[in-house]
Motif scaffolding. Structure first.
Motif, PDB file in Angstrom:
ATOM      1  N   CYS B  79     -93.959  68.352  -5.768  1.00  0.00           N
ATOM      2  CA  CYS B  79     -93.268  69.132  -6.795  1.00  0.00           C
ATOM      3  C   CYS B  79     -91.990  68.422  -7.227  1.00  0.00           C
ATOM      4  N   LEU B  80     -91.270  67.849  -6.250  1.00  0.00           N
ATOM      5  CA  LEU B  80     -90.034  67.141  -6.569  1.00  0.00           C
ATOM      6  C   LEU B  80     -90.342  65.891  -7.389  1.00  0.00           C
ATOM      7  N   GLY B  81     -91.363  65.143  -6.955  1.00  0.00           N
ATOM      8  CA  GLY B  81     -91.730  63.894  -7.631  1.00  0.00           C
ATOM      9  C   GLY B  81     -92.160  64.104  -9.066  1.00  0.00           C
ATOM     10  N   LEU B  82     -92.850  65.228  -9.332  1.00  0.00           N
ATOM     11  CA  LEU B  82     -93.314  65.489 -10.695  1.00  0.00           C
ATOM     12  C   LEU B  82     -92.353  66.400 -11.457  1.00  0.00           C
ATOM     13  N   GLY B  83     -91.787  67.363 -10.750  1.00  0.00           N
ATOM     14  CA  GLY B  83     -90.953  68.368 -11.404  1.00  0.00           C
ATOM     15  C   GLY B  83     -89.588  67.839 -11.810  1.00  0.00           C
ATOM     16  N   TYR B  84     -89.015  66.934 -10.992  1.00  0.00           N
ATOM     17  CA  TYR B  84     -87.701  66.395 -11.359  1.00  0.00           C
ATOM     18  C   TYR B  84     -87.769  65.639 -12.680  1.00  0.00           C
ATOM     19  N   PRO B  85     -88.672  64.631 -12.791  1.00  0.00           N
ATOM     20  CA  PRO B  85     -88.758  63.945 -14.083  1.00  0.00           C
ATOM     21  C   PRO B  85     -89.116  64.881 -15.235  1.00  0.00           C
ATOM     22  N   PHE B  86     -89.934  65.894 -14.936  1.00  0.00           N
ATOM     23  CA  PHE B  86     -90.311  66.835 -15.996  1.00  0.00           C
ATOM     24  C   PHE B  86     -89.087  67.601 -16.493  1.00  0.00           C
ATOM     25  N   GLY B  87     -88.324  68.163 -15.556  1.00  0.00           N
ATOM     26  CA  GLY B  87     -87.120  68.900 -15.927  1.00  0.00           C
ATOM     27  C   GLY B  87     -86.125  67.996 -16.639  1.00  0.00           C
ATOM     28  N   TYR B  88     -86.036  66.751 -16.169  1.00  0.00           N
ATOM     29  CA  TYR B  88     -85.112  65.782 -16.758  1.00  0.00           C
ATOM     30  C   TYR B  88     -85.501  65.468 -18.204  1.00  0.00           C
TER      31      TYR B  88
END
Lengths: 267, 284
Positions: B79-88
């Motif tokens: 979730c961090l690996g995909l969600g961080y760039p997504f939110g960014y």
């Protein structure tokens, strides 16, 4: 710079496709002509599952009605408890306030299974048999925090001098509340209640533990997904999704129309 | 002073409700974990025994606990690996797009969680669309076993929880002061260095809130492993459910719940200790 933009747009697009893929499949299969219980191969277009839904042959619609009734009771109660709680606790400096706040937020901070099981155990101990009462108690317990948080955020953003001005101009505390505070927090109250409503309608884990025989929609969906599924589930969910999408689109349209007026007020 | 008394009065319904249905309920849970089951229905014998906790220490149950924590850890990591760039990326998009993207992220989560997982079940079935596609592309000759695998459970978990990572990251990136990054770049930092020394520390609170918001619910979710993993693997959530429904052993299920609760409270405590603000965790 340009390449970076394309890269990030591509990433967002791929992720969104993944996000929507299962939803799209559910909608697509609701029009499946295939009636076999074991294979889902898409064999042709049909509205048979929607027709089945109209006659409620699988009890899905009555489960939805139960869920709506439960959500209405729970949100009605939570709306009052949560809003009063935010009004009372947000401004006040009193002993025990922190403890009450921490404890009241726990239901949405801890894994749902803990609250679900603990409530079930207490109901068994206390001999509470009425399913609807148990479900409403459980749902209010996890709905209050949402309403409390949203209303509290709204209250902290409010200018306290507005209320004081009303009092200076001769309004009693009740009048000041109804003509100043309430209109200002109303959007927060509404969005918090809407959120709580969605959470109540969607709750599976806690209802699963608490309910004996009453079947809410998520419980019904769970049992039909575990034992051979009827694609009527898909049909019902497509209808609900369409309803939500239309509601969102309408509210966006309405708020867009209102925006210029709001801007003027802010100036 | 008068205001405080009125505040206490207004807050009374919430205080009472919380005291009874959270406070007393959790205290009963704690007490129950020291009781003995009578073996008749849900009957329990009040008393004080550590037997339930001792049973929990047996290798079989410890393994269940370990597996659940590992699954929650992997889920959070992905979730961090995909969600961080997504939110960014979402926060860096144009103003118009931001609203649309936000809506696009939230709308699927207004359909029932079970239904979305069920959508994945259809997709991953032996004769489902994913296998059809793989075979049409000649990537495989015969259908692959996709359903009832660890990968399917992990996919379902990530899918269910990723919005809880995307939203806090998004809000922390959005409220960041970008002139700081510009300053770093002016001083000669490359884009990577500027990201690591400026953007990352400034958005860490959002990412940390996301980690807590995905990890904690991930420990207890039992229906995803039920629906996508078959009944092959046992996680803590399934354990509590089975002890309650099948074995009707409430004290043991209570002991498992208490351990989960303590674990959760420890995580929340750690989060605060490291400067996490619970305000970052309110998404709405």
């Amino acid at each position: 710079m340009r390449r970076k933009r394309v890269g990030s747009a591509l990433f967002l697009a791929v992720m969104l496709v993944m996000l929507y893929l299962p939803v799209a499949v559910v909608v697509l299969y609701s029009f499946n002509a295939n009636t076999s219980r074991f294979t889902f191969a898409f064999t042709g277009f049909s509205t048979q599952y929607y027709q089945g839904l109209l006659h409620d042959t699988k009890g899905l619609v009555s489960a939805l009605m139960t869920s709506l009734e439960l959500a209405a009771y729970s949100c009605g109660l939570s709306l009052v408890i949560g809003t009063l709680g935010a009004l009372g606790l947000a401004g006040a400096q009193m002993r025990g306030k922190g403890a009450v706040e921490t404890l009241s937020l726990l239901p949405v901070m801890i894994p749902e299974i803990i609250l679900g099981f603990a409530l079930m155990a207490v109901f068994t101990f206390a001999g509470v048999k009425n399913d609807m009462v148990k479900l409403v108690i459980a749902h209010v317990t996890f709905c209050v925090p949402y309403i409390y948080l949203v209303v509290k955020a709204r209250l902290t953003g409010m200018d306290p001098s507005l209320n004081e001005a009303a009092r200076d101009l001769g309004a009693g505390p009740v009048r000041a509340f109804f003509s100043v505070t309430l209109p200002l927090i109303l959007p927060g109250v509404l969005s918090g209640t809407l959120l709580a409503f969605a959470m109540s309608l969607d709750d599976f884990v806690i209802s699963f533990f608490v309910s004996d025989t009453t079947v809410t929609l998520p419980l019904k969906i769970y049992s039909s997904v575990k034992t051979g599924v009827s694609l009527q589930v898909n049909a019902l969910c497509s209808v609900m999704l369409a309803t939500v999408a239309i509601a969102v689109a309408l509210s966006k349209l309405l708020s867009r129309k209102k925006e210029p007026g709001e801007m003027k007020n802010e100036e | 002073m008068k205001g405080n008394r009125r505040g206490a009065l207004l807050g009374l319904p919430m205080t009472l409700w919380t005291a009874v249905f959270v406070g007393i309920v959790l205290l009963y849970l704690l007490a129950l974990s020291f009781f003995t089951p009578t073996g008749e229905g849900y009957g329990v014998q009040p008393g004080f025994t550590l037997e339930n906790y001792r049973r929990l220490l047996s290798p079989a149950y410890l393994q269940v606990l370990g597996k659940s924590l590992l699954l929650a850890f992997y889920t959070t990591l992905i979730c961090l690996g995909l969600g961080y760039p997504f939110g960014y990326c979402m926060a860096r998009a144009g103003r118009r797009w931001r609203g649309i993207l936000m809506l696009l992220v939230i709308v699927p989560f207004w359909t029932n969680a079970l239904v979305r997982i069920y959508g994945w079940k259809i997709l991953l079935m032996g004769n489902g669309p994913v296998n059809d596609l793989l075979m049409a592309l000649h990537l495989t000759d015969k259908p692959l076993k996709l359903l009832n695998t660890y990968g399917a459970v992990l996919l379902g978990m990530v899918y269910a929880l990723i919005p809880f990572m995307i939203l806090p990251v998004y809000s922390s990136v959005e409220k960041m002061d970008w002139s700081l990054v510009a300053a770093a770049r002016d001083m000669g930092a490359g884009p990577m260095r500027a990201f690591v020394t400026v953007t990352l520390p400034l958005t860490a609170p959002g990412a940390m809130a996301g980690v807590v918001l995905t990890f904690v619910p991930a420990i207890g979710l039992f229906f995803i492993s039920d629906l996508l993993g078959g009944a092959t693997d046992m996680y803590v959530g399934n354990l509590v459910r089975d002890q309650m429904l099948k074995a009707k052993d409430l004290p043991f299920a209570a002991a498992v719940s208490v351990v989960l609760l303590i674990l959760t409270l420890l995580i929340l405590r750690l989060y605060r200790r490291f400067g996490g603000d619970s305000g970052d965790m309110t998404l709405f």
